[in-house]
Design a protein around this motif. Structure first.
Motif, PDB file in Angstrom:
ATOM      1  N   ARG A 192      67.012 -59.196 -16.692  1.00  0.00           N
ATOM      2  CA  ARG A 192      67.323 -60.278 -17.622  1.00  0.00           C
ATOM      3  C   ARG A 192      66.519 -61.525 -17.290  1.00  0.00           C
ATOM      4  O   ARG A 192      66.111 -62.269 -18.177  1.00  0.00           O
ATOM      5  CB  ARG A 192      68.817 -60.592 -17.584  1.00  0.00           C
ATOM      6  CG  ARG A 192      69.250 -61.624 -18.614  1.00  0.00           C
ATOM      7  CD  ARG A 192      70.667 -62.103 -18.389  1.00  0.00           C
ATOM      8  NE  ARG A 192      71.665 -61.065 -18.548  1.00  0.00           N
ATOM      9  CZ  ARG A 192      72.968 -61.258 -18.402  1.00  0.00           C
ATOM     10  NH1 ARG A 192      73.414 -62.462 -18.057  1.00  0.00           N
ATOM     11  NH2 ARG A 192      73.816 -60.264 -18.559  1.00  0.00           N
ATOM     12  N   SER A 193      66.298 -61.769 -15.997  1.00  0.00           N
ATOM     13  CA  SER A 193      65.561 -62.964 -15.572  1.00  0.00           C
ATOM     14  C   SER A 193      64.050 -62.751 -15.585  1.00  0.00           C
ATOM     15  O   SER A 193      63.292 -63.706 -15.386  1.00  0.00           O
ATOM     16  CB  SER A 193      66.010 -63.379 -14.169  1.00  0.00           C
ATOM     17  OG  SER A 193      67.404 -63.634 -14.135  1.00  0.00           O
ATOM     18  N   VAL A 223      65.594 -45.598 -13.090  1.00  0.00           N
ATOM     19  CA  VAL A 223      65.776 -45.987 -14.493  1.00  0.00           C
ATOM     20  C   VAL A 223      67.270 -46.008 -14.774  1.00  0.00           C
ATOM     21  O   VAL A 223      67.932 -44.978 -14.708  1.00  0.00           O
ATOM     22  CB  VAL A 223      65.072 -44.998 -15.438  1.00  0.00           C
ATOM     23  CG1 VAL A 223      65.244 -45.448 -16.894  1.00  0.00           C
ATOM     24  CG2 VAL A 223      63.599 -44.879 -15.090  1.00  0.00           C
ATOM     25  N   SER A 224      67.808 -47.180 -15.086  1.00  0.00           N
ATOM     26  CA  SER A 224      69.258 -47.294 -15.201  1.00  0.00           C
ATOM     27  C   SER A 224      69.638 -48.016 -16.490  1.00  0.00           C
ATOM     28  O   SER A 224      68.873 -48.829 -17.009  1.00  0.00           O
ATOM     29  CB  SER A 224      69.826 -48.072 -14.006  1.00  0.00           C
ATOM     30  OG  SER A 224      69.294 -49.383 -13.981  1.00  0.00           O
ATOM     31  N   PRO A 225      70.828 -47.723 -17.030  1.00  0.00           N
ATOM     32  CA  PRO A 225      71.273 -48.412 -18.238  1.00  0.00           C
ATOM     33  C   PRO A 225      71.288 -49.930 -18.096  1.00  0.00           C
ATOM     34  O   PRO A 225      70.919 -50.652 -19.020  1.00  0.00           O
ATOM     35  CB  PRO A 225      72.686 -47.852 -18.451  1.00  0.00           C
ATOM     36  CG  PRO A 225      72.658 -46.504 -17.822  1.00  0.00           C
ATOM     37  CD  PRO A 225      71.771 -46.664 -16.622  1.00  0.00           C
ATOM     38  N   ASP A 226      71.712 -50.424 -16.929  1.00  0.00           N
ATOM     39  CA  ASP A 226      71.816 -51.874 -16.789  1.00  0.00           C
ATOM     40  C   ASP A 226      70.448 -52.557 -16.815  1.00  0.00           C
ATOM     41  O   ASP A 226      70.307 -53.677 -17.313  1.00  0.00           O
ATOM     42  CB  ASP A 226      72.607 -52.269 -15.536  1.00  0.00           C
ATOM     43  CG  ASP A 226      72.133 -51.557 -14.284  1.00  0.00           C
ATOM     44  OD1 ASP A 226      71.232 -50.705 -14.393  1.00  0.00           O
ATOM     45  OD2 ASP A 226      72.669 -51.853 -13.201  1.00  0.00           O
ATOM     46  N   SER A 227      69.416 -51.884 -16.310  1.00  0.00           N
ATOM     47  CA  SER A 227      68.079 -52.474 -16.390  1.00  0.00           C
ATOM     48  C   SER A 227      67.587 -52.495 -17.839  1.00  0.00           C
ATOM     49  O   SER A 227      66.898 -53.433 -18.264  1.00  0.00           O
ATOM     50  CB  SER A 227      67.091 -51.707 -15.510  1.00  0.00           C
ATOM     51  OG  SER A 227      66.978 -50.353 -15.916  1.00  0.00           O
ATOM     52  N   ILE A 228      67.957 -51.472 -18.610  1.00  0.00           N
ATOM     53  CA  ILE A 228      67.623 -51.442 -20.045  1.00  0.00           C
ATOM     54  C   ILE A 228      68.299 -52.599 -20.762  1.00  0.00           C
ATOM     55  O   ILE A 228      67.692 -53.297 -21.577  1.00  0.00           O
ATOM     56  CB  ILE A 228      68.033 -50.088 -20.658  1.00  0.00           C
ATOM     57  CG1 ILE A 228      67.144 -48.971 -20.105  1.00  0.00           C
ATOM     58  CG2 ILE A 228      67.963 -50.136 -22.188  1.00  0.00           C
ATOM     59  CD1 ILE A 228      67.598 -47.575 -20.463  1.00  0.00           C
ATOM     60  N   TYR A 229      69.591 -52.828 -20.463  1.00  0.00           N
ATOM     61  CA  TYR A 229      70.324 -53.915 -21.110  1.00  0.00           C
ATOM     62  C   TYR A 229      69.752 -55.275 -20.716  1.00  0.00           C
ATOM     63  O   TYR A 229      69.673 -56.197 -21.535  1.00  0.00           O
ATOM     64  CB  TYR A 229      71.808 -53.847 -20.748  1.00  0.00           C
ATOM     65  CG  TYR A 229      72.477 -52.571 -21.183  1.00  0.00           C
ATOM     66  CD1 TYR A 229      72.027 -51.862 -22.301  1.00  0.00           C
ATOM     67  CD2 TYR A 229      73.564 -52.055 -20.476  1.00  0.00           C
ATOM     68  CE1 TYR A 229      72.640 -50.679 -22.691  1.00  0.00           C
ATOM     69  CE2 TYR A 229      74.179 -50.879 -20.869  1.00  0.00           C
ATOM     70  CZ  TYR A 229      73.713 -50.196 -21.972  1.00  0.00           C
ATOM     71  OH  TYR A 229      74.313 -49.026 -22.359  1.00  0.00           O
ATOM     72  N   THR A 232      66.607 -55.830 -22.641  1.00  0.00           N
ATOM     73  CA  THR A 232      66.910 -56.092 -24.046  1.00  0.00           C
ATOM     74  C   THR A 232      67.417 -57.515 -24.222  1.00  0.00           C
ATOM     75  O   THR A 232      67.074 -58.186 -25.203  1.00  0.00           O
ATOM     76  CB  THR A 232      67.951 -55.086 -24.563  1.00  0.00           C
ATOM     77  OG1 THR A 232      67.474 -53.762 -24.342  1.00  0.00           O
ATOM     78  CG2 THR A 232      68.217 -55.289 -26.047  1.00  0.00           C
ATOM     79  N   SER A 233      68.262 -57.996 -23.314  1.00  0.00           N
ATOM     80  CA  SER A 233      68.728 -59.378 -23.393  1.00  0.00           C
ATOM     81  C   SER A 233      67.552 -60.348 -23.365  1.00  0.00           C
ATOM     82  O   SER A 233      67.570 -61.384 -24.040  1.00  0.00           O
ATOM     83  CB  SER A 233      69.680 -59.692 -22.232  1.00  0.00           C
ATOM     84  OG  SER A 233      70.855 -58.929 -22.319  1.00  0.00           O
ATOM     85  N   ARG A 234      66.536 -59.997 -22.627  1.00  0.00           N
ATOM     86  CA  ARG A 234      65.349 -60.856 -22.516  1.00  0.00           C
ATOM     87  C   ARG A 234      64.396 -60.637 -23.698  1.00  0.00           C
ATOM     88  O   ARG A 234      63.565 -61.482 -23.986  1.00  0.00           O
ATOM     89  CB  ARG A 234      64.626 -60.541 -21.201  1.00  0.00           C
ATOM     90  CG  ARG A 234      63.490 -61.465 -20.881  1.00  0.00           C
ATOM     91  CD  ARG A 234      62.899 -61.158 -19.512  1.00  0.00           C
ATOM     92  NE  ARG A 234      61.755 -62.014 -19.249  1.00  0.00           N
ATOM     93  CZ  ARG A 234      61.853 -63.276 -18.844  1.00  0.00           C
ATOM     94  NH1 ARG A 234      63.033 -63.812 -18.660  1.00  0.00           N
ATOM     95  NH2 ARG A 234      60.767 -63.997 -18.626  1.00  0.00           N
TER      96      ARG A 234
END
Length: 505
Positions: A192-193, A223-229, A232-234
């Motif tokens: 996200r950052s 590769v993890s869902p949270d890194s995808i999210y 996407t937030s960014r």
């Protein structure tokens, strides 16, 4: 007498009615009658700890996950952040909420960096406030967790890009894809950052594929869902490429996600599910949504049912560009979503979020303002708009043919109330008069309970108006368990924008 000098029980009562009986449109806003009151009300409110019994539903279940939803409700976000800072700064009991955990994390960061504690707490509280998982003010968290200072520290290090601290915690065995429902996972915060070096550091400490023995919420792979999210937030395509194709993979030249040829493995299915979810509910712009969709094969792309739910979510969140995009794709304007509650259309959701531009667009596209009027399981557009206090949206719905009276029993269904009852409840005189002029009925339980509520909540002018119209109390329900205003915030949390909810009054 200064507001802060009032007896606590009296101040509690004043603030209770100000918060619950005098709320307007969105979130938690107070009618400030003078500058002195305006200056003192928040410190007084915080000192009562009244908000320990509240939590911001918008931060957990409403609209789009993460910080973008707060940007559509900035007043609510700023209020909850300010209160969280106050509680984190002053709370000493580690069994109350998770305030002490946040302060301890801030202290760790300050020891590492030499930063000022107050400003660090302020920044960490924004992370907690913006996290879908956070409940800033609760004595009994929904999810019981064991405090993990090291994981909290790694999350903070990821956000602030403190490589040395992150590396030490990784060597101690802290997993960057886990979280404790206080902050997002370190991996999500790094993505996200946009901290590419931190993302790669985390990837180097993770295996290529998930260890499925770790359990549902314990993803353990590069590769993890949270890194995808987080990517996407960014809305950053280069970060998305990095999280999907880690340079430290065993076969870093592979063009396949997770370096797997088969599209049927559990790991690849989970990643594709996460990409689809990110496209539907996390992406803020049509361009980035289409970019994510392009990463999916035909079989994994969203169905029409998925798109209907996506339309409803973005309508509630006020994302006009995404609503236009989805309608242009041919999504049914009156498609019904049952995601997270009673059935609703995009128009009902837009009224719930109090978004005029989205309402205009949907009505212009032929949305039915009377959808669900004969279905007791549905909460309809006009009462929804009235309950948020939006006179403009109520007028638009009436002008487009919304039925001012619905043919349902007062006590039936999901706490359905007529629009004019809600106009009394939010003490909106102009809306009340408009609905009356359009033929709204105050007969039976509608008028009776509205008048009783006006008396009980001290709305003298509204009570006088109702009495002047000949309304009488048929039978008092205040002590019967049937009084809506005794569970006001509960109804408000379900029925309106969901920005405010109270437990255990």
């Amino acid at each position: 007498m200064e507001l802060l000098d009032l007896p606590l029980d009296l101040l509690h009562k004043i603030l209770y009615h100000a918060v619950l009986a005098r709320h307007v449109k969105r979130g938690l806003r107070l009618r400030l009658v003078c500058k002195v009151f305006s200056y003192n009300v928040l410190p007084a409110l915080f000192e009562t700890r009244l908000l320990d019994r509240f939590y911001s539903h918008a931060l957990n279940n409403g609209g789009i996950d993460g910080p973008w939803y707060l940007n559509t409700h900035p007043g609510a976000g700023e209020l909850w952040h300010s209160y969280l800072v106050y509680r984190v700064t002053n709370e000493t009991d580690s069994t109350v909420g998770r305030f002490v955990e946040i302060r301890q994390t801030a202290q760790l960061i300050c020891e590492e960096t030499g930063w000022h504690l107050t400003s660090t707490i302020d920044k960490l509280c924004w992370i907690a406030t913006e996290s879908q998982a956070s409940r800033p003010t609760t004595h009994e968290p929904t999810i019981k967790v064991t405090p993990c200072p090291a994981l909290n520290g790694l999350a903070a290090a990821a956000h602030f890009n403190l490589i040395a601290l992150a590396n030490r915690l990784l060597l101690e065995g802290v997993c960057p894809t886990r979280y404790t429902h206080l902050f997002p996972s370190p991996m999500e915060l790094a993505a996200r950052s946009g901290h590419t070096e931190m993302i790669q550091l985390f990837q180097e400490h993770l295996p290529d594929h998930r260890d499925w023995n770790e359990g549902r919420w314990r993803w353990h792979g590069k590769v993890s869902p949270d890194s995808i999210y987080g990517a996407t937030s960014r809305e950053d395509m280069s970060i998305m490429q990095l999280v999907l194709y880690p340079p430290s993979r065993a076969n870093s030249d592979s063009a396949n996600i997770l370096d797997q040829q088969s599209g049927r493995s559990d790991s690849i299915l989970k990643v594709r599910e996460s990409l689809r979810y990110a496209a539907n509910f996390r992406a803020r712009s049509p361009d980035f949504r289409m970019y994510i969709i392009s990463l999916l094969d035909e079989e994994a792309r969203p169905t029409h049912r998925d798109l209907v739910e996506t339309l409803v979510v973005h309508a509630q969140s006020g994302n006009l560009s995404m609503v236009k995009h989805l309608l242009d794709l041919g999504v049914t304007v009156d498609g019904v979503s049952r995601r997270g509650g009673p059935p609703q259309t995009a128009l009902i959701a837009a009224c719930r979020g109090c978004h005029e531009e989205v309402v205009d667009l949907l009505l212009g596209q032929g949305a039915d303002p009377n959808f669900g009027a004969k279905d007791v399981t549905c909460i309809t557009a006009l009462p929804m708009a009235a309950s948020t206090g939006s006179l403009a949206i109520v007028r638009k719905l009436l002008d487009h043919g919304a039925q001012v009276n619905e043919a349902v029993e007062f006590w039936d269904g999901y706490y359905r109330r007529s629009a004019i009852w809600w106009a009394v409840a939010v003490e909106h005189t102009a809306m009340f008069q408009l609905l009356l002029e359009r033929g709204a009925s105050l007969e039976g339980w509608i008028g009776s309970t509205a008048l009783e509520m006006a008396f009980e909540l001290g709305m003298e002018s509204m009570a006088k108006t109702l009495e002047g119209l000949g309304v009488k109390i048929i039978e008092r329900v205040h002590d019967s368990g049937q009084a809506p205003w005794k569970r006001w915030s509960y109804y408000h949390g379900i029925y309106t924008s969901g920005d405010l909810k109270v437990w255990d009054w």
